[in-house]
Design an enzyme around this catalytic site. Structure first.
Site, PDB file in Angstrom:
ATOM      1  N   LYS A 163       6.997  -2.805  -8.206  1.00  0.00           N
ATOM      2  CA  LYS A 163       7.385  -3.960  -6.890  1.00  0.00           C
ATOM      3  C   LYS A 163       5.979  -4.357  -6.358  1.00  0.00           C
ATOM      4  O   LYS A 163       6.180  -5.644  -5.923  1.00  0.00           O
ATOM      5  CB  LYS A 163       8.409  -3.453  -6.154  1.00  0.00           C
ATOM      6  CG  LYS A 163       9.876  -3.603  -6.778  1.00  0.00           C
ATOM      7  CD  LYS A 163      11.005  -3.270  -5.543  1.00  0.00           C
ATOM      8  CE  LYS A 163      12.263  -3.200  -6.155  1.00  0.00           C
ATOM      9  NZ  LYS A 163      13.296  -2.976  -5.263  1.00  0.00           N
ATOM     10  N   ASP A 203      16.020  -8.379  -2.143  1.00  0.00           N
ATOM     11  CA  ASP A 203      16.542  -7.026  -1.495  1.00  0.00           C
ATOM     12  C   ASP A 203      16.829  -7.000   0.000  1.00  0.00           C
ATOM     13  O   ASP A 203      17.908  -6.628   0.316  1.00  0.00           O
ATOM     14  CB  ASP A 203      15.685  -5.814  -1.792  1.00  0.00           C
ATOM     15  CG  ASP A 203      15.423  -5.315  -3.235  1.00  0.00           C
ATOM     16  OD1 ASP A 203      16.549  -5.794  -3.893  1.00  0.00           O
ATOM     17  OD2 ASP A 203      14.502  -4.702  -3.494  1.00  0.00           O
TER      18      ASP A 203
HETATM   19  P1  NAP Z   1       9.655   3.650  -2.607  1.00  0.00           P
HETATM   20  O1  NAP Z   1       8.903   2.654  -2.150  1.00  0.00           O
HETATM   21  O2  NAP Z   1       9.296   4.793  -3.520  1.00  0.00           O
HETATM   22  O3  NAP Z   1      10.061   4.444  -1.174  1.00  0.00           O
HETATM   23  C1  NAP Z   1      10.576   5.824  -1.097  1.00  0.00           C
HETATM   24  C2  NAP Z   1      10.800   6.048   0.454  1.00  0.00           C
HETATM   25  O4  NAP Z   1      11.643   7.312   0.652  1.00  0.00           O
HETATM   26  C3  NAP Z   1       9.225   6.449   1.260  1.00  0.00           C
HETATM   27  O5  NAP Z   1       9.420   6.004   2.459  1.00  0.00           O
HETATM   28  C4  NAP Z   1       9.426   8.067   1.085  1.00  0.00           C
HETATM   29  O6  NAP Z   1       8.814   8.614   1.924  1.00  0.00           O
HETATM   30  C5  NAP Z   1      10.943   8.216   1.337  1.00  0.00           C
HETATM   31  N1  NAP Z   1      10.936   9.578   0.683  1.00  0.00           N
HETATM   32  C6  NAP Z   1      11.232   9.972  -0.853  1.00  0.00           C
HETATM   33  N2  NAP Z   1      11.477  11.417  -0.881  1.00  0.00           N
HETATM   34  C7  NAP Z   1      11.705  11.567   0.069  1.00  0.00           C
HETATM   35  C8  NAP Z   1      12.226  12.905   0.537  1.00  0.00           C
HETATM   36  N3  NAP Z   1      12.190  13.946  -0.302  1.00  0.00           N
HETATM   37  N4  NAP Z   1      12.186  13.244   1.980  1.00  0.00           N
HETATM   38  C9  NAP Z   1      12.371  12.302   2.966  1.00  0.00           C
HETATM   39  N5  NAP Z   1      11.666  10.931   2.661  1.00  0.00           N
HETATM   40  C10 NAP Z   1      11.451  10.592   1.251  1.00  0.00           C
HETATM   41  O7  NAP Z   1      11.430   3.471  -2.906  1.00  0.00           O
HETATM   42  P2  NAP Z   1      12.062   2.111  -2.841  1.00  0.00           P
HETATM   43  O8  NAP Z   1      11.967   1.104  -3.916  1.00  0.00           O
HETATM   44  O9  NAP Z   1      11.740   1.571  -1.249  1.00  0.00           O
HETATM   45  O10 NAP Z   1      13.433   2.520  -2.896  1.00  0.00           O
HETATM   46  C11 NAP Z   1      14.243   3.413  -2.129  1.00  0.00           C
HETATM   47  C12 NAP Z   1      15.472   3.686  -2.592  1.00  0.00           C
HETATM   48  O11 NAP Z   1      16.327   2.681  -2.366  1.00  0.00           O
HETATM   49  C13 NAP Z   1      15.741   4.166  -4.069  1.00  0.00           C
HETATM   50  O12 NAP Z   1      16.801   5.255  -4.111  1.00  0.00           O
HETATM   51  C14 NAP Z   1      16.221   2.918  -4.754  1.00  0.00           C
HETATM   52  O13 NAP Z   1      17.008   3.404  -5.642  1.00  0.00           O
HETATM   53  C15 NAP Z   1      17.136   2.441  -3.844  1.00  0.00           C
HETATM   54  N6  NAP Z   1      17.248   0.901  -3.689  1.00  0.00           N
HETATM   55  C16 NAP Z   1      18.427   0.296  -4.085  1.00  0.00           C
HETATM   56  C17 NAP Z   1      18.727  -0.969  -3.949  1.00  0.00           C
HETATM   57  C18 NAP Z   1      20.212  -1.601  -4.081  1.00  0.00           C
HETATM   58  O14 NAP Z   1      20.255  -2.775  -4.417  1.00  0.00           O
HETATM   59  N7  NAP Z   1      21.200  -0.724  -3.866  1.00  0.00           N
HETATM   60  C19 NAP Z   1      17.535  -2.001  -4.045  1.00  0.00           C
HETATM   61  C20 NAP Z   1      16.225  -1.470  -3.872  1.00  0.00           C
HETATM   62  C21 NAP Z   1      16.002   0.179  -3.952  1.00  0.00           C
HETATM   63  P3  NAP Z   1       7.187   8.791   2.137  1.00  0.00           P
HETATM   64  O15 NAP Z   1       6.544   7.639   2.504  1.00  0.00           O
HETATM   65  O16 NAP Z   1       6.844   9.886   3.220  1.00  0.00           O
HETATM   66  O17 NAP Z   1       6.731   9.006   0.516  1.00  0.00           O
END
Ligand code: NAP
Length: 297
Positions: A72, A108
């Site tokens: 992304k 999103d």
């Molecule tokens: P991303 O860019 O990889 O960001 C992940 C975030 O989660 C970061 O802030 C990370 O913290 C934090 N994190 C990851 N593992 C963690 C843990 N064990 N403990 C605490 N914090 C943790 O991912 P993203 O694209 O933003 O997506 C995040 C989630 O949203 C995913 O599960 C994705 O499937 C979901 N999502 C859903 C939709 C929907 O339409 N429902 C749309 C988009 C995304 P750090 O910065 O400290 O690494």
């Protein structure tokens, strides 16, 4: 499904995406809308592959494509133009192919806000929100809340520096709203407890046995609690929030909404009645057939 010499292409690029719900969701909508389009998964394993995919798109009859983890951010530099909200989020999840030009969007943030509106009757105007996470989805949520005129936004993240960077980037657009970055520890208690809306935008909850990202005692009646995770019907956050009397919204309505908004962009007609109910049913059926893996859409 009709495929002939006039069929246009759409799809999803990311990795891993073998259990993605998007092809089922999109193709079901195209059928109802009588669009001669087909939506395919394009599994690409590295950034070189992403660049090659984008080159191919330019010479094929694509209406557009979605982008998921881990590309992304990387796709921003491969688009010819990037819309304002995607620039603010520094993440593109939807690309429109328009007369040879690739225009990047982020659906999103609006997807989240529309899902909150339709599922919980929640309007962010004048409300306090706490977003857990600081990745692409969390940044898009902050953009959605700013556009929706939320009054106070707290971004709570394991790595507080990442949340600080997002908040600093958003500062010019806040228009009187307050925004702060907090670490994901007890110092976030006041921000979460006083929030009207709490959103989980981390992958915590994807795996059976994952705890709620915030302690259950921080949640209460009167709050709307949204878990962006849609791969499991009942994450620990959903369970504890419901037990606390909060209104709960899962991740599936947001997934459907961001997909529906992509169809609106690609069809160039905001009046087109995208059948969200059909998309949701198709996504639920696909999920029942193939429970998705972490990071997939
Ligand atoms: P991303 O860019 O990889 O960001 C992940 C975030 O989660 C970061 O802030 C990370 O913290 C934090 N994190 C990851 N593992 C963690 C843990 N064990 N403990 C605490 N914090 C943790 O991912 P993203 O694209 O933003 O997506 C995040 C989630 O949203 C995913 O599960 C994705 O499937 C979901 N999502 C859903 C939709 C929907 O339409 N429902 C749309 C988009 C995304 P750090 O910065 O400290 O690494």
């Amino acid at each position: 499904m009709r495929i002939d010499g006039r069929t246009k292409l759409a799809g999803l690029v990311g990795w891993p995406i073998d259990k993605s719900l998007s092809p089922a969701m999109h193709n079901a909508a195209y059928e109802v809308l009588d669009l001669n389009w087909v939506y395919l998964p394009f599994s690409v394993q590295d950034q070189k592959g992403l660049a090659r995919f984008v080159d191919a798109v330019r010479s094929l009859p694509f209406v557009g494509f979605n982008v998921t983890m881990p590309y992304k951010q990387a796709i921003l530099g491969l688009c010819d133009e990037v819309a304002m909200f995607a620039q603010m989020a520094e993440a593109v999840n939807t690309v429109h192919c328009l007369d040879g030009t690739l225009v990047g969007y982020n659906t999103d943030g609006r997807g989240l806000i529309e899902a909150l509106r339709s599922e919980a009757g929640f309007d962010p105007a004048g409300k306090k929100a706490a977003i857990i996470g600081a990745g692409g989805a969390a940044a898009a949520a902050v953009v959605g809340l700013i556009v929706g005129k939320a009054s106070d936004i707290a971004m709570v993240n394991r790595s507080v520096e990442r949340a600080e960077a997002v908040i600093e980037r958003m500062r010019p657009y806040l228009r009187g709203a307050t925004a702060e970055a907090l670490p994901l520890d007890r110092s976030a208690r006041e921000a979460v407890e006083s929030a009207d809306l709490v959103v989980n935008a981390t992958p915590i909850g994807m795996v059976e046995g994952d705890p709620s990202p915030v302690p259950p005692e921080w949640l209460h009646e009167g709050q709307v609690v949204c878990d962006m995770i849609y791969q499991r019907p009942e994450t620990d956050l959903v369970r504890v929030a419901r037990d606390a009397g909060a209104t709960v919204v899962g991740g599936l309505p947001m997934l459907v909404e961001q997909g529906a908004l992509a169809i609106e962009i690609w069809s160039g007609a905001s009046q087109v009645q995208v059948p969200r109910d059909v998309m949701r049913r198709a996504a639920e059926e696909a999920l029942a057939r193939h429970p998705a893996q972490e990071g997939e859409r």
